[in-house]
Design an enzyme around this catalytic site. Structure first.
Site, mmCIF file in Angstrom:
data_model
loop_
_atom_site.group_PDB
_atom_site.id
_atom_site.type_symbol
_atom_site.label_atom_id
_atom_site.label_comp_id
_atom_site.label_asym_id
_atom_site.label_seq_id
_atom_site.Cartn_x
_atom_site.Cartn_y
_atom_site.Cartn_z
ATOM 1 N N GLU A 57 7.127 10.067 11.028
ATOM 2 C CA GLU A 57 6.359 9.438 9.953
ATOM 3 C C GLU A 57 6.064 7.973 10.240
ATOM 4 O O GLU A 57 6.035 7.135 9.347
ATOM 5 C CB GLU A 57 7.122 9.579 8.629
ATOM 6 C CG GLU A 57 7.296 11.020 8.202
ATOM 7 C CD GLU A 57 8.047 11.177 6.900
ATOM 8 O OE1 GLU A 57 8.384 10.162 6.250
ATOM 9 O OE2 GLU A 57 8.318 12.334 6.519
ATOM 10 N N CYS A 58 5.808 7.668 11.482
ATOM 11 C CA CYS A 58 5.590 6.296 11.948
ATOM 12 C C CYS A 58 4.105 6.094 12.253
ATOM 13 O O CYS A 58 3.401 7.045 12.589
ATOM 14 C CB CYS A 58 6.432 6.075 13.209
ATOM 15 S SG CYS A 58 6.253 4.463 13.988
ATOM 16 N N GLY A 59 3.657 4.872 12.183
ATOM 17 C CA GLY A 59 2.288 4.559 12.573
ATOM 18 C C GLY A 59 2.018 4.850 14.041
ATOM 19 O O GLY A 59 0.867 4.976 14.456
ATOM 20 N N PHE A 60 3.076 4.961 14.833
ATOM 21 C CA PHE A 60 2.942 5.250 16.258
ATOM 22 C C PHE A 60 3.126 6.739 16.587
ATOM 23 O O PHE A 60 3.118 7.122 17.756
ATOM 24 C CB PHE A 60 3.957 4.438 17.074
ATOM 25 C CG PHE A 60 3.716 2.964 17.037
ATOM 26 C CD1 PHE A 60 2.612 2.386 17.656
ATOM 27 C CD2 PHE A 60 4.609 2.118 16.376
ATOM 28 C CE1 PHE A 60 2.393 1.023 17.628
ATOM 29 C CE2 PHE A 60 4.397 0.744 16.342
ATOM 30 C CZ PHE A 60 3.295 0.196 16.961
ATOM 31 N N THR A 61 3.287 7.580 15.573
ATOM 32 C CA THR A 61 3.578 9.001 15.811
ATOM 33 C C THR A 61 2.522 9.677 16.671
ATOM 34 O O THR A 61 2.843 10.575 17.455
ATOM 35 C CB THR A 61 3.766 9.754 14.475
ATOM 36 O OG1 THR A 61 4.836 9.130 13.763
ATOM 37 C CG2 THR A 61 4.112 11.222 14.694
#
Length: 165
Positions: free
Chosen positions: A39-43
């Site tokens: 659930e990360c912006g980098f996923t």
């Protein structure tokens, strides 16, 4: 094991499926390890990791994701939920470890070793830090979250360890 380990091949991880990922089985092969979160912006970097794996696996490269909930609580799910993100959303076919702590006193031994090898700045400060291990099992280099796995910088580093026979 972590205090006496001299190479990445001295470690093992629990896989997302509960089986052991024994890094010694990859002795002599380069490895790219990334701490990940669903659930990360980098996923979306899972796509880049898969691209690197697809491009270089026949040359010996191993890619391993280590999901962690250490940063922003961005990996809250269980193994089934993590698997859905990795396999269904991003088509991941490389090994994925079980969710594990990667920073501080509770870090799994592999990440404690990586922190010692890379020094203070190499300690993961967010999701999707990438660590490139050479064929000799030593840390060749590392990249922060902002360096995408399919970027020219990361690809060049991967190519160097893959072609280093």
């Amino acid at each position: 094991m972590s205090q006496t380990a001299t190479t990445a091949f001295d470690f093992s991880l629990t896989g997302l499926d509960g089986r052991t990922i024994d890094l010694d089985a990859y002795r002599g092969r380069p490895i790219l390890i990334a701490n990940t979160a669903s659930e990360c912006g980098f996923t979306s970097q899972y796509e880049g990791l898969q691209s690197v794996w697809t491009r270089w696996r026949d040359s010996g490269l191993v890619v391993i994701a280590v999901p962690s909930n250490d940063f922003g609580q961005q990996e809250p799910g269980d193994a089934e939920q993590i698997g859905r993100v990795c396999y269904n959303n991003y088509g991941v076919s490389f090994p994925v470890a079980a969710k594990s702590p990667v920073k501080g006193a509770h870090a799994i031994p592999l990440f404690s070793w990586l922190a010692r090898q890379g020094g203070f700045l190499a300690r993961p400060r967010w999701n999707f830090y990438k660590y490139i291990i050479g064929r000799d099992g030593t840390l060749a280099t590392w990249f922060s979250s902002i360096s995408r796995p399919d970027s020219e910088r990361v690809q060049s580093a991967v190519m160097r360890v893959v072609l280093d026979h």
